[in-house]
Design a protein around this motif. Structure first.
Motif, PDB file in Angstrom:
ATOM      1  N   GLY A 239       0.801  -1.220   0.000  1.00  0.00           N
ATOM      2  CA  GLY A 239       0.000   0.000   0.000  1.00  0.00           C
ATOM      3  C   GLY A 239       0.832   1.268   0.000  1.00  0.00           C
ATOM      4  N   VAL A 241       2.573   4.614  -1.165  1.00  0.00           N
ATOM      5  CA  VAL A 241       2.200   5.619  -2.171  1.00  0.00           C
ATOM      6  C   VAL A 241       3.336   6.604  -2.432  1.00  0.00           C
ATOM      7  N   ARG A 267       3.832  -0.360  -9.418  1.00  0.00           N
ATOM      8  CA  ARG A 267       3.276   0.989  -9.464  1.00  0.00           C
ATOM      9  C   ARG A 267       4.405   2.010  -9.266  1.00  0.00           C
ATOM     10  N   THR A 289       3.075   4.839   3.849  1.00  0.00           N
ATOM     11  CA  THR A 289       1.870   4.014   3.710  1.00  0.00           C
ATOM     12  C   THR A 289       0.772   4.634   4.570  1.00  0.00           C
ATOM     13  N   ASP A 306      -2.490   9.725  -1.963  1.00  0.00           N
ATOM     14  CA  ASP A 306      -3.563   8.741  -1.932  1.00  0.00           C
ATOM     15  C   ASP A 306      -3.411   7.854  -0.701  1.00  0.00           C
ATOM     16  N   ILE A 308      -4.092   3.993   0.227  1.00  0.00           N
ATOM     17  CA  ILE A 308      -4.443   2.677  -0.301  1.00  0.00           C
ATOM     18  C   ILE A 308      -4.389   1.657   0.825  1.00  0.00           C
ATOM     19  N   SER A 309      -5.553   1.159   1.215  1.00  0.00           N
ATOM     20  CA  SER A 309      -5.632   0.138   2.253  1.00  0.00           C
ATOM     21  C   SER A 309      -5.499  -1.238   1.605  1.00  0.00           C
ATOM     22  N   VAL A 310      -4.616  -2.062   2.138  1.00  0.00           N
ATOM     23  CA  VAL A 310      -4.388  -3.391   1.545  1.00  0.00           C
ATOM     24  C   VAL A 310      -4.776  -4.515   2.502  1.00  0.00           C
ATOM     25  N   GLU A 320      -6.830  -4.900  -3.309  1.00  0.00           N
ATOM     26  CA  GLU A 320      -5.993  -3.799  -3.792  1.00  0.00           C
ATOM     27  C   GLU A 320      -4.573  -4.273  -4.087  1.00  0.00           C
TER      28      GLU A 320
END
Length: 432
Positions: A239, A241, A267, A289, A306, A308-310, A320
């Protein structure tokens, strides 16, 4: 009178029978009831005086701390009653939802049954049955201590009349914008399936590891092909970013604004600068994160990143993340991620590292910072003009009543602790 006709006296004082008989008699006569106006002490102007029980949890029986606290409160009550004040001591018990649930679940575990086996309705029957048993034991102990309570006013924190009051206050605060629902990072216990407060998290030093992972630069520069990021939780890298360096770190200054490729995910994420980074710790490069770390959450807010929860709410890898890790328990995912990093030549080294691990005080499970929708009390939001304290926040009102003497602390030194706590307070998560 002959010896045979004389009453026999016990060899030692046995208070139990005497105390229980007189306590029942005093209670029957209503001597503990509020609303009585007795002859005031000379020179004393009668006033009202009340103490409400800090309600003990219905999770067992009273302990010495309860007895000590009760003795002090009952002493104050009896003092004011003897002065002629309109005095009342209000008894009650607390449902202590999570704590009570744990007690009942442990009882069921001993029988080889889980709450999931029973279903919600049956499990609630067990909880209410335990409340009756534990609550009755607790109130019996209070009576045995001689607490001069007005038992006609006894309450339980889930009584219908109290619940109506909670709903009324909730709705009023919501309408004034002082309660809101938002997606925020909270302490999440994946076993209980709920947010828990900071006070319910116990951090202890444990032996762990520090993994140093190579994040390839999208555009290698000055001979650098990658940045090395040190982490104690490699499973959360899914997760990430951003990666972050200190703005004055000469080793990386020329890379700020560039990008790296997130290993195993592919990514591209930015290299950012923030004073939060400790240049002397690890490699001086930190993964960001925001959905899984409180400090990273603050960084994400500052930089507009952003989130992003994983992880799922039961601490498994969610959709995700790359397919290879989905559905894995967080610690199983950690092992597979480390193995995959090593096989791809992206694991620089692993070294022993002592770290503080947050665990739930009731389940002992590792607490996850989790991005979830929760209800919060806005502690710093000014109240609307049509409210009781227009333009003032809940925090400010609480500070004011102590500053102007309407509320006093005994001993007085606790005033400083109270003020420091409120001055640093954050919005309060109430959906537990």
């Amino acid at each position: 009178m002959s010896d045979s006709a004389s009453p026999s006296l016990p060899k030692s004082f046995e208070p139990q029978d005497i105390e229980s008989r007189w306590y029942d008699e005093w209670n029957r006569r209503g001597l503990f009831a509020g609303g009585q106006h007795t002859e005031p002490a000379p020179g004393h102007a009668p006033e009202s005086f009340a103490i409400q029980f800090p309600p003990p949890n219905v999770t067992g029986t009273l302990h010495m701390g309860h007895a000590f606290n009760q003795t002090i409160m009952d002493g104050l009550i009896r003092h004011h009653r003897m002065r002629g004040d309109d005095t009342v001591f209000i008894p009650g018990t607390d449902h202590a939802g999570i704590a009570t649930q744990i007690v009942v679940e442990r009882q069921l575990d001993a029988q080889g049954v889980s709450r999931h086996d029973l279903g919600r309705d049956k499990f609630l029957e067990h909880v209410w049955a335990w409340k009756e048993q534990s609550g009755s034991t607790i109130t019996g102990q209070f009576r045995r201590l001689g607490s001069s309570c007005d038992w006609t006013r006894e309450y339980f924190t889930m009584d219908e009349r109290l619940s109506r009051g909670v709903v009324e206050v909730f709705v009023r605060l919501y309408e004034q914008g002082l309660i809101y629902r938002g997606k925020r990072l909270v302490n999440w216990d994946p076993v209980l399936g709920t947010a828990v407060s900071d006070l319910e998290v116990v951090s202890t030093e444990e032996d762990g590891h520090m993994w140093e992972i190579r994040y390839p630069l999208v555009s290698p520069a000055n001979g650098l092909t990658h940045l090395v990021v040190a982490t104690t939780r490699p499973e959360t890298m899914l997760g990430d970013v951003a990666v972050m360096v200190h703005p004055e770190d000469e080793r990386y200054a020329h890379l700020i604004g560039q990008k790296v490729t997130l290993p195993l995910v592919g990514r591209e994420i930015p290299i950012i600068a923030d004073d939060y980074v400790d240049r002397e710790f690890g490699t001086g490069v930190v993964k960001v994160t925001p959905a899984h770390d409180f400090n990273d959450y603050a960084v994400g807010q500052r930089h507009g990143l952003d989130m992003i929860s994983v992880l799922t709410l039961d601490a498994r890898i969610n959709d995700e993340a790359p397919e290879a890790y989905r559905g894995l328990d967080r610690f199983e995912a950690r092992k597979r991620i480390v193995a995959d990093l090593e096989s791809q030549g992206l694991l620089q080294q692993v070294r022993a590292h002592k770290l503080m691990v947050p665990r739930g005080d009731r389940t002992n499970s590792v607490i996850e910072p989790m991005l979830t929708d929760q209800w919060f009390v806005a502690m710093s939001q000014p109240a609307p003009e049509d409210s009781l304290h227009p333009g003032k926040s809940i925090t400010q009102v609480a500070l004011d009543v102590v500053a102007d003497g309407r509320v006093k602390f005994v001993p007085e030194n606790w005033t400083t602790t109270y003020n420091q706590w409120l001055e640093k307070i954050q919005d309060w998560c109430i959906s537990r």
